[in-house]
Structures are given as structure tokens and as C-alpha cells.
Design an enzyme around this catalytic site. Sequence first.
Site, short mmCIF file in Angstrom:
data_model
loop_
_atom_site.label_atom_id
_atom_site.label_comp_id
_atom_site.label_asym_id
_atom_site.label_seq_id
_atom_site.Cartn_x
_atom_site.Cartn_y
_atom_site.Cartn_z
N GLN A 217 0.81 -1.21 0.00
CA GLN A 217 0.00 0.00 0.00
C GLN A 217 0.85 1.27 0.00
O GLN A 217 0.51 2.25 -0.65
CB GLN A 217 -0.95 0.02 1.20
CG GLN A 217 -1.87 1.20 1.24
CD GLN A 217 -2.84 1.27 0.07
OE1 GLN A 217 -3.26 0.25 -0.46
NE2 GLN A 217 -3.17 2.46 -0.36
N GLU A 218 1.94 1.25 0.73
CA GLU A 218 2.76 2.45 0.87
C GLU A 218 3.60 2.75 -0.37
O GLU A 218 3.74 3.92 -0.74
CB GLU A 218 3.68 2.33 2.08
CG GLU A 218 2.96 2.40 3.42
CD GLU A 218 2.42 3.78 3.74
OE1 GLU A 218 2.85 4.78 3.11
OE2 GLU A 218 1.56 3.88 4.63
#
Length: 175
Positions: free
Chosen positions: A52-53
Site C-alpha cells: 500500500q505504501e
Amino acid sequence: MHCRRFLLLVILALGLYWGFMYWREHRFDAVIAAAAQRYQLEPALVKAVVWQESRFNPNDRGGAGELGLMQVREDAALEWASAEHIAGFEHAACLDPATNTLAGTWYLKKILLRYKQADNPLPYALADYNAGRGNVLKWRTGSATTNSAAFMNQIGFPGTKAYVQAVLKRYERYK
């Protein structure tokens, strides 16, 4: 004849694409597993946060100075380095995948422990990782203090709510 060549090129291109996607998603499995083991978190959770990051880009840089796979902020990195007694640590070291996952996983474990009284600390910790503790404290009122479903409904930033949902979904996939 041209149709066959075109079909072969399409198959080759798809194979290369899928191969790249597999490589991208698995090339940091060893450093993720090492950090997860060191700080007693599931590798699937750490990997979901990395996905996600940064989408597994170790050189990713955030708009607020976050670095690397887990988009570690300078204050979190320095706090990790201090806790681990690493002298002379500089935030730029977080561009190294191993250092980044160690610092990010340590920080994720730390914030998970903040919400251990909740029925499921994970949404609280992920919201904290994304939007900061101050915002989580604003959203953690009434039944949302310990009820993670109520907390999810009270998250005031649509982007943070989507972030938490995306990480949880990816975490289930990686399990």
C-alpha cells in the site's frame, strides 16, 4: 503468418509482464520476513503495508519526506534507531530495503500495542500509521474506543478509510 507472429508477441509480452509483477511483489520477501520475525508481526501484514505504501518501490519518496518501502517518516526512523541503539543513524538509510522494513515494522508493532484494548487493534494502528495518532484519537470516541467496526465508520478522512480497507484486504490475500 502475421497473425501467428502477433499472437506470439502478445503471449511473450504477457509473460514478461506477469513475470515482472511476480518479481516485483516477491523480491523483498526475505527482508520483510526478517523484520516481521524480529518484531513479532505476521509477514503478510508487513507486506500488505509495503504494497500500500510503495508498491514495492524501495526508492519511493512521500510528499512529507517519507522514505522507502514502508514510507518511514524521519521521526519514526530516529525513534527506531534510538530504541535499537544505532548511533549516527540518518533517515536516508531508510532507502535501504532491510533498514526500512526494520524501522517500519518496529513502528507498526509499537502503534499496534497502543490499541491492544480494542477488539481488533489493526484498523486503529493502520489509521495511525496513515493519518497519525492525533486523528485516531479524534475518531476513537464512544463505542469506537474499543469497537473496530464503529471506529472504521468514524474515520474522518476518506483516504485513510480507503487505506485501512486496502491494507486489510491485501493482508488477507497475503495470508
